[in-house]
Design an enzyme around this catalytic site. Structure first.
Site, PDB file in Angstrom:
ATOM      1  CG  HIS A  57      58.999  49.334  51.936  1.00 60.65           C
ATOM      2  ND1 HIS A  57      59.284  50.594  52.399  1.00 60.65           N
ATOM      3  CD2 HIS A  57      59.634  49.219  50.743  1.00 60.65           C
ATOM      4  CE1 HIS A  57      60.050  51.227  51.517  1.00 60.65           C
ATOM      5  NE2 HIS A  57      60.270  50.416  50.511  1.00 60.65           N
TER       6      HIS A  57
ATOM      7  CD  GLU B  46      66.034  51.347  45.718  1.00 61.33           C
ATOM      8  OE1 GLU B  46      64.809  51.239  45.530  1.00 61.33           O
ATOM      9  OE2 GLU B  46      66.624  50.799  46.662  1.00 61.33           O
TER      10      GLU B  46
ATOM     11  CG  ASP C 226      62.655  53.947  46.404  1.00 55.77           C
ATOM     12  OD1 ASP C 226      62.439  54.917  47.159  1.00 55.77           O
ATOM     13  OD2 ASP C 226      62.437  52.777  46.731  1.00 55.77           O
TER      14      ASP C 226
END
Length: 257
Positions: free
Chosen positions: A45, A149, A175
């Site tokens: 990210h 996740e 997530d």
């Protein structure tokens, strides 16, 4: 190449680190001086060039921090993180045994994988280290972390962690909650918590270390008490919370909104 976090996990110790998604070598230094065990550089990210990634890892080395890189979805990201000198990779969205096998193949040198070899890179001291001893040392000391996740990953948990070379399973609670359909309630929803608690139990039964994320010191303590061996604080949350607190305390009649 030594890996202090991997060594501590093998001894059953708990380790604390921080997610960092912004380019800031000074913040890496602060984490080291504060006594954290590792920095997790978030290349999934976050926004890092290869040279910035290497500078962050070099800074971590200078203050005794282990460096973990959460890699992007670019197929070359594992190779690049390790060639920059990362002690560990953390791979998102590992949902099947086949995914885990591919991760190990990309991270390990032959005969355990097919990672490309270069001796002119920083981890090999720009050519001072080479040959079988260097390759074997890398294969032994590099740590591989996989993200659990999604419901698919949860269902395949035992198969994923059975893959030789996987060192730790990291529960990506945000997530996981979203993929389970609890976008509003988040990870605190009882069904998500049930899945997470089951993963802790499975990890203990299978003797697989579990890692997870935490928003602050209090939630980090809770995670350790649940059975996590590796906890990662989201540093942006800590900084934002501290800044909001300063503003609120400094302006008692103008509360921060």
């Amino acid at each position: 190449m030594k890996n202090s976090v991997k060594d501590k996990l093998k001894r059953g110790e708990q380790v604390l680190g921080a997610f960092l998604g912004i380019y800031s070598p000074p913040l890496v230094e602060m984490l080291g001086y504060a006594g954290f065990d590792y920095v997790l550089i978030d290349d999934e990210h976050g926004a890092f060039s290869s040279s910035e990634l290497e500078n962050m890892i070099r800074t971590a080395d200078s203050v005794g921090l282990a460096s973990i890189v959460r890699v992007s979805y670019d197929p070359s990201s594992i190779q690049k993180a390790l060639d920059r000198g990362a002690n560990a990779i953390q791979v998102p969205m590992v949902n099947t045994k086949e995914d885990a096998l591919e991760v190990v193949k990309r991270a390990k040198f032959s005969p355990h994988g097919n990672r490309g070899v270069s001796y002119s890179i920083r981890p090999a001291r720009y050519g001072k280290d080479s040959g079988k001893s260097y390759l074997d040392e890398c294969n032994e000391n590099i740590m591989i972390i996989v993200h659990i996740e999604t419901p698919e990953a949860v269902n395949n948990f035992e198969e994923i962690v059975s893959v030789d070379g996987i060192d730790l399973a990291f529960i990506g609670s945000t997530d996981l909650s979203v993929s389970m359909g609890y976008q509003l309630e988040g990870a605190n929803h009882p069904e998500v918590q049930k899945v997470i608690n089951d993963l802790y139990k499975k990890g203990e039964i299978l003797n697989v270390p579990i890692g997870t994320v935490a928003g602050n010191g209090g939630t980090a303590v809770n995670a350790f008490e649940k059975g996590a061996q590796l906890v990662c604080i989201v540093l942006n949350n800590v900084i934002t919370s501290a800044l909001n607190e300063v503003v609120s305390a400094s302006r008692p009649f103008q509360p921060y909104k």
